[in-house]
Design a protein around this motif. Structure first.
Motif, PDB file in Angstrom:
ATOM      1  N   ILE B  74       0.842  -1.207   0.000  1.00 49.45           N
ATOM      2  CA  ILE B  74       0.000   0.000   0.000  1.00 49.45           C
ATOM      3  C   ILE B  74       0.875   1.253   0.000  1.00 49.45           C
ATOM      4  CG2 ILE B  74      -1.676   1.320   1.352  1.00 49.45           C
ATOM      5  CD1 ILE B  74      -2.834  -1.381   2.283  1.00 49.45           C
ATOM      6  N   TYR B  75       1.921   1.267   0.832  1.00 48.46           N
ATOM      7  CA  TYR B  75       2.843   2.408   0.862  1.00 48.46           C
ATOM      8  C   TYR B  75       3.474   2.649  -0.509  1.00 48.46           C
ATOM      9  CZ  TYR B  75       3.117   3.729   5.786  1.00 48.46           C
ATOM     10  OH  TYR B  75       2.851   4.225   7.023  1.00 48.46           O
ATOM     11  N   LEU B  76       4.029   1.567  -1.079  1.00 45.36           N
ATOM     12  CA  LEU B  76       4.731   1.707  -2.359  1.00 45.36           C
ATOM     13  C   LEU B  76       3.782   2.237  -3.434  1.00 45.36           C
ATOM     14  CD1 LEU B  76       6.773  -1.612  -2.357  1.00 45.36           C
ATOM     15  CD2 LEU B  76       7.680   0.704  -2.161  1.00 45.36           C
ATOM     16  N   VAL B  77       2.566   1.688  -3.464  1.00 44.68           N
ATOM     17  CA  VAL B  77       1.617   2.098  -4.496  1.00 44.68           C
ATOM     18  C   VAL B  77       1.231   3.565  -4.312  1.00 44.68           C
ATOM     19  CG1 VAL B  77      -0.755   1.810  -5.287  1.00 44.68           C
ATOM     20  CG2 VAL B  77       0.689  -0.181  -4.955  1.00 44.68           C
ATOM     21  N   SER B 140      15.153   2.035   0.135  1.00 48.18           N
ATOM     22  CA  SER B 140      14.077   2.573   0.956  1.00 48.18           C
ATOM     23  C   SER B 140      12.773   2.585   0.177  1.00 48.18           C
ATOM     24  CB  SER B 140      14.410   4.003   1.368  1.00 48.18           C
ATOM     25  OG  SER B 140      14.582   4.786   0.202  1.00 48.18           O
ATOM     26  N   ILE B 141      11.685   2.817   0.918  1.00 46.48           N
ATOM     27  CA  ILE B 141      10.375   2.931   0.277  1.00 46.48           C
ATOM     28  C   ILE B 141      10.393   4.034  -0.773  1.00 46.48           C
ATOM     29  CG2 ILE B 141       7.978   3.616   0.702  1.00 46.48           C
ATOM     30  CD1 ILE B 141       8.022   2.131   3.262  1.00 46.48           C
ATOM     31  N   LEU B 142      11.080   5.161  -0.443  1.00 45.17           N
ATOM     32  CA  LEU B 142      11.125   6.286  -1.371  1.00 45.17           C
ATOM     33  C   LEU B 142      11.786   5.892  -2.691  1.00 45.17           C
ATOM     34  CD1 LEU B 142      10.493   9.281  -1.727  1.00 45.17           C
ATOM     35  CD2 LEU B 142      12.764   9.799  -0.843  1.00 45.17           C
ATOM     36  N   ALA B 143      12.965   5.235  -2.602  1.00 45.98           N
ATOM     37  CA  ALA B 143      13.675   4.850  -3.829  1.00 45.98           C
ATOM     38  C   ALA B 143      12.848   3.858  -4.637  1.00 45.98           C
ATOM     39  CB  ALA B 143      15.030   4.250  -3.478  1.00 45.98           C
ATOM     40  N   LEU B 204      -5.465   2.142 -13.166  1.00 55.88           N
ATOM     41  CA  LEU B 204      -4.644   1.145 -13.862  1.00 55.88           C
ATOM     42  C   LEU B 204      -3.196   1.216 -13.384  1.00 55.88           C
ATOM     43  CD1 LEU B 204      -5.959   1.271 -17.529  1.00 55.88           C
ATOM     44  CD2 LEU B 204      -6.286  -0.506 -15.816  1.00 55.88           C
ATOM     45  N   GLN B 205      -2.732   2.436 -13.105  1.00 56.89           N
ATOM     46  CA  GLN B 205      -1.371   2.592 -12.604  1.00 56.89           C
ATOM     47  C   GLN B 205      -1.236   1.896 -11.262  1.00 56.89           C
ATOM     48  OE1 GLN B 205      -0.086   4.466  -9.946  1.00 56.89           O
ATOM     49  NE2 GLN B 205       2.008   4.888 -10.554  1.00 56.89           N
ATOM     50  N   VAL B 206      -2.254   2.023 -10.409  1.00 56.79           N
ATOM     51  CA  VAL B 206      -2.236   1.353  -9.105  1.00 56.79           C
ATOM     52  C   VAL B 206      -2.086  -0.149  -9.276  1.00 56.79           C
ATOM     53  CG1 VAL B 206      -3.695   0.726  -7.147  1.00 56.79           C
ATOM     54  CG2 VAL B 206      -3.539   3.097  -7.859  1.00 56.79           C
ATOM     55  N   SER B 207      -2.886  -0.713 -10.187  1.00 54.54           N
ATOM     56  CA  SER B 207      -2.848  -2.160 -10.348  1.00 54.54           C
ATOM     57  C   SER B 207      -1.494  -2.615 -10.865  1.00 54.54           C
ATOM     58  CB  SER B 207      -3.987  -2.599 -11.274  1.00 54.54           C
ATOM     59  OG  SER B 207      -3.503  -3.231 -12.410  1.00 54.54           O
ATOM     60  N   ARG B 208      -0.924  -1.844 -11.764  1.00 45.78           N
ATOM     61  CA  ARG B 208       0.384  -2.204 -12.308  1.00 45.78           C
ATOM     62  C   ARG B 208       1.450  -2.133 -11.216  1.00 45.78           C
ATOM     63  NH1 ARG B 208       3.640  -1.094 -17.017  1.00 45.78           N
ATOM     64  NH2 ARG B 208       5.122  -2.784 -16.828  1.00 45.78           N
ATOM     65  N   ALA B 209       1.419  -1.053 -10.433  1.00 44.50           N
ATOM     66  CA  ALA B 209       2.441  -0.855  -9.405  1.00 44.50           C
ATOM     67  C   ALA B 209       2.337  -1.916  -8.312  1.00 44.50           C
ATOM     68  CB  ALA B 209       2.314   0.545  -8.801  1.00 44.50           C
ATOM     69  N   ALA B 210       1.116  -2.319  -7.986  1.00 43.69           N
ATOM     70  CA  ALA B 210       0.932  -3.287  -6.908  1.00 43.69           C
ATOM     71  C   ALA B 210       1.513  -4.652  -7.264  1.00 43.69           C
ATOM     72  CB  ALA B 210      -0.551  -3.426  -6.577  1.00 43.69           C
ATOM     73  N   GLY B 211       1.504  -4.992  -8.543  1.00 42.07           N
ATOM     74  CA  GLY B 211       1.934  -6.333  -8.925  1.00 42.07           C
ATOM     75  C   GLY B 211       3.414  -6.480  -9.206  1.00 42.07           C
ATOM     76  N   ALA B 234       3.251   2.431  10.270  1.00 36.63           N
ATOM     77  CA  ALA B 234       4.392   1.671  10.784  1.00 36.63           C
ATOM     78  C   ALA B 234       5.673   1.884   9.974  1.00 36.63           C
ATOM     79  CB  ALA B 234       4.036   0.191  10.819  1.00 36.63           C
ATOM     80  N   TYR B 235       5.555   2.205   8.694  1.00 35.59           N
ATOM     81  CA  TYR B 235       6.748   2.400   7.876  1.00 35.59           C
ATOM     82  C   TYR B 235       7.095   3.876   7.757  1.00 35.59           C
ATOM     83  CZ  TYR B 235       6.412  -2.388   6.007  1.00 35.59           C
ATOM     84  OH  TYR B 235       6.371  -3.740   5.848  1.00 35.59           O
ATOM     85  N   GLY B 236       8.381   4.175   7.734  1.00 40.30           N
ATOM     86  CA  GLY B 236       8.819   5.536   7.423  1.00 40.30           C
ATOM     87  C   GLY B 236       9.246   5.591   5.965  1.00 40.30           C
ATOM     88  N   LEU B 237       9.373   6.826   5.463  1.00 45.08           N
ATOM     89  CA  LEU B 237       9.690   7.010   4.052  1.00 45.08           C
ATOM     90  C   LEU B 237      11.054   6.406   3.692  1.00 45.08           C
ATOM     91  CD1 LEU B 237       7.970   8.289   1.943  1.00 45.08           C
ATOM     92  CD2 LEU B 237       9.255  10.410   2.207  1.00 45.08           C
ATOM     93  N   LEU B 238      11.991   6.434   4.634  1.00 48.30           N
ATOM     94  CA  LEU B 238      13.332   5.944   4.327  1.00 48.30           C
ATOM     95  C   LEU B 238      13.584   4.539   4.869  1.00 48.30           C
ATOM     96  CD1 LEU B 238      15.375   9.235   4.738  1.00 48.30           C
ATOM     97  CD2 LEU B 238      14.659   8.098   2.644  1.00 48.30           C
TER      98      LEU B 238
END
Lengths: 300, 294
Positions: B74-77, B140-143, B204-211, B234-238
C-alpha cells in the motif's frame, strides 16, 4: 487600473510558470529513457572499458561469476536461454494471439467482443510474480505428469507462461490493426462474394500486415524482458538446452538472482549491469522497429 | 431469387469450420486461466480470513499472515502514485494540448513507448544506480516508489492522453472565444471534462504498481521486516519494507518448508487486489462511455 494591470501580469507569470512545468513534464519521458541508459551504463562502464572480454561474453558458456580460482563471464548459455524461451513462447502466442484477434475483430457478436476484450484486459493485469507462482505450482506438476519429465521447471514451462503473458498484448495491438483496415475493403470483398474467412485471409491480413507485425514484435519484447515469471518457472541451470524439457536460465533471471549477492561495484556486479545494457538495447531496438512499422501504415 | 448452389453451401460450411477453430483458439487461451484462478482460490481457501490479512508473518515466514507485506505494498503504491500522477497528467496535457506535429513530438512519443517496453529488471538496475546509489537515498520505500513511478508512467500518460483527446475541440474553441488563455481553458474545461478518464488511468497505474516485483527487489523491498500490527503508520519514508509480490516470491522459492496454503493465500490476495482494481477501472470506463453527453 494599475491594480488590474498588476493582477494581470501576475496571472500571466503564473500561467507562464505552469506552461513551463507542463513542458518539462512533457519531455520527461525522453529524460527518463536517457537516464535509464545513462545510469545502467554508468554502473557497468568501469568494467566494460577495463577488463571486459566481449568475445568471451558472447561465445563462452562458462558463467562462473563467483569462482575463486577462475572467474568466467560467458553469457552464451544465458542468451540461448532467453532466446529459446522467447522463441517457444512466440511459437505458441503468435498463432493463438492472432487467431484470437481475428476472432474478436471479425467473427463474434459485438456483445461477445466487449466481454472478450475485458477478459483479455484482465489477463494482461495478472502480475508476473503470480504467473511465476502458477508456473512453479500448477504447470510444474502438470508437466511432470503429462510428459513424465523428471522436473517440471524448464523451457516448456517458461515458454507456456510467457506465451500466456504476451497473448494479451498481441491480441489488443493485432485487433487495433485489423480495426484500422478501412470498412470499404470489407464491403468490396463482401460484394465480390467472399466468405468472411476469405475476406480475412485474402484482404484483411495483407492490409493489416504491418500492424500485426508490430503486435508480434511487442509480444517478443514483452517475453524477452520478462523477469519474475521466468525466474520462477524455468529452473536454474546455466547451460544450452537440448530440448524443451530441460531447465535454463535467462538473462533477466540471472540479474534478478545474482544482483542481491554481488558486492556493490565488484566485477560481478558490473557484469550484471552490462547484461542490463544488453537487455535495454534489445528491447529498444525491438520497440523502435515496431514503432517504425506502425508509422509505416499511418503514412499510407 | 437466390438459390443455394453446391458452391455456396461449401463456402458456408468452410466459414463455420473457421469460426469454430478461431473460437477454440480463443477459449484455449481463456478457459485454462479461469480454471487456474479457481484452483488458486481453492488451494488458498483454508487460510483466507481477516486474521490472515492483519497478522504479521511469524516463525520464519512459515506461519501467520501478510500484514507487513500488505501494508508495504500500500505504501509503495500510494507514494509511487503521488510521484507519477502529476508528471503523467502534465505530460499528457503537453502531448495532447500543446505539442504540434513535429519530429520532436514524435521523439517524445517514441520515448514513452520505449519507456513502456524497458524490461522491469532494467528499471530495477536504473533505480539502484540512480536513486539508491547516485542520489544516496539508500534502499528505501522512497527509492522503490520512485522506480515504480517511472515504470508505470507510460500507462498513465497513454490513458490520460486518450481521456483528453475525447474532449471535443468545440469545447476548447468556445472557451478561447470568450477570451480564456490556453491554461485557463485546460484548467476550467478540458481537465474537468476528462477527469473520470484520467481517474481510470490512475487506477490502472495502481494495479500495475501493486503487482511489480523486479523493480522493488533491489531498491527497497526486503525479505522480512516485522512491524507493529494494526499500525497504519508503521513504515517511514526511508525505511525498507516488505511487499506482497516480493513476499510471494520469497515464500514460494526462498524459504523451505512453508505450508502450501500460505503462498497460495498470498497469491490470491495479490491477484484479488490487482483484478479488483482493474475491474473498477473497467466499470468506470463503461460508465463514462454510457453517460457521455457529447
Amino acid at each position: 487600473m494599475k491594480m488590474r494591470g498588476m493582477f494581470h501580469s501576475r496571472e500571466l507569470l503564473k500561467e507562464w510558470l505552469i506552461e513551463k512545468l507542463i513542458w518539462i513534464c512533457g519531455i520527461s519521458a525522453i529524460f527518463f529513457v536517457f537516464g535509464i541508459f545513462f545510469f545502467v551504463f554508468r554502473e557497468g562502464a568501469d568494467y566494460l572499458l577495463r577488463g571486459f572480454h566481449i568475445r568471451e561474453f558472447f561465445t563462452s558458456i562458462e558463467w562462473y561469476p563467483t569462482s575463486r580460482t577462475q572467474v568466467r563471464y560467458g553469457a552464451l548459455a544465458l542468451i540461448t536461454g532467453t532466446f529459446s524461451v522467447t522463441l517457444l513462447a512466440m511459437f505458441i502466442a503468435v498463432p493463438f494471439g492472432l487467431g484470437t484477434a481475428i476472432f474478436i475483430s471479425e467473427f463474434c457478436s459485438p456483445r461477445a467482443r466487449e466481454a472478450l476484450k475485458i477478459i483479455i484486459e484482465l489477463l494482461a493485469a495478472i502480475p508476473s510474480v503470480v504467473w511465476g507462482f502458477i508456473g512453479l505450482t500448477v504447470m510444474n506438476s502438470l508437466i511432470i505428469h503429462l510428459f513424465n519429465a523428471p522436473l517440471g521447471l524448464n523451457v516448456l514451462n517458461g515458454g507456456i507462461i510467457l506465451a500466456l503473458m504476451s497473448v494479451p498484448i498481441i491480441v489488443s495491438i493485432g485487433e487495433d490493426a485489423l480495426k484500422a483496415v478501412p470498412e470499404s475493403y470489407r464491403e468490396a470483398a463482401t460484394a465480390l462474394g467472399c466468405t468472411r474467412w476469405q475476406m480475412t485471409f485474402r484482404v484483411l491480413l495483407p492490409a493489416a500486415r504491418n500492424g500485426l507485425l508490430a503486435a508480434v514484435l511487442l509480444g517478443v519484447g514483452r517475453a524477452a524482458g520478462e523477469t519474475m515469471a521466468v525466474l520462477m518457472a524455468t529452473g536454474h541451470s546455466i547451460r544450452i538446452p537440448g530440448g524443451v524439457l530441460e531447465p535454463v536460465r535467462t538473462l533477466t533471471a540471472t540479474i534478478a538472482a545474482e544482483l542481491g549477492e554481488a558486492p556493490v561495484h565488484s566485477d560481478h556486479y558490473q557484469v550484471l549491469f552490462i547484461i542490463g545494457i544488453l537487455l535495454f538495447s534489445i528491447t529498444f531496438i525491438v520497440n523502435l522497429t515496431a514503432d517504425l512499422v506502425v508509422r509505416g501504415i499511418r503514412k499510407k | 431469387m437466390f438459390i443455394r448452389t453446391h458452391l455456396t453451401r461449401r463456402k458456408k460450411r468452410h466459414e463455420l469450420y473457421v469460426k469454430y477453430v478461431l473460437l477454440l483458439m480463443t477459449l484455449l487461451i481463456i478457459l485454462p486461466l479461469i480454471l487456474i484462478v479457481f484452483y488458486l482460490i481453492y488451494q488458498a481457501a483454508p487460510i483466507l480470513s481477516l486474521d490472515f490479512l492483519l497478522k504479521n508473518p511469524i516463525r520464519g515466514m512459515r506461519d501467520g499472515g501478510i500484514w507487513a507485506p500488505l501494508l508495504g505494498t500500500i505504501y509503495l503504491v500510494l507514494i509511487s502514485l503521488l510521484i507519477a500522477t502529476p508528471i503523467g497528467v502534465f505530460a499528457a496535457v503537453y502531448l495532447n494540448e500543446y505539442a504540434r506535429e513535429s519530429w520532436f513530438t514524435r521523439v517524445i512519443n517514441l520515448a514513452v513507448v520505449n519507456l513502456a517496453g524497458v524490461p522491469s529488471i532494467v528499471h530495477a538496475l536504473f533505480g539502484l544506480g540512480a536513486f539508491v546509489l547516485f542520489a544516496g537515498i539508500g534502499r528505501s520505500i522512497l527509492a522503490a516508489s520512485m522506480t515504480l513511478a517511472i515504470m508505470t508512467l507510460p500507462v498513465l500518460i497513454a490513458s490520460t492522453k486518450e481521456a483528453l483527446a475525447a474532449v471535443p475541440l468545440a469545447f476548447r474553441q468556445a472557451c478561447w472565444n470568450v477570451g480564456a488563455t490556453r491554461w485557463q481553458t485546460i484548467r476550467e474545461v478540458v481537465l474537468p471534462n476528462s477527469i473520470s478518464g484520467i481517474l481510470t488511468g490512475i487506477i490502472l497505474q495502481v494495479s500495475r504498481a501493486a503487482g511489480e516485483t523486479a523493480p522493488i527487489m533491489f531498491t527497497g523491498a526486503v525479505f522480512y521486516k516485522a512491524i507493529q500490527e494494526g499500525d497504519l503508520l508503521a513504515y517511514g519514508l526511508l525505511d525498507q519494507c516488505m511487499a506482497l509480490s516480493m513476499h510471494l516470491f520469497t515464500i514460494s522459492t526462498q524459504v523451505p518448508d512453508v505450508p502450501a496454503a500460505l503462498p497460495y493465500g498470498t497469491a490470491v490476495v495479490l491477484l484479488g487486489v490487482v483484478l479488483l482494481v482493474n475491474a473498477l477501472a473497467i466499470v468506470l470506463r463503461i460508465k463514462i462511455r454510457s453517460r457521455k453527453k457529447w
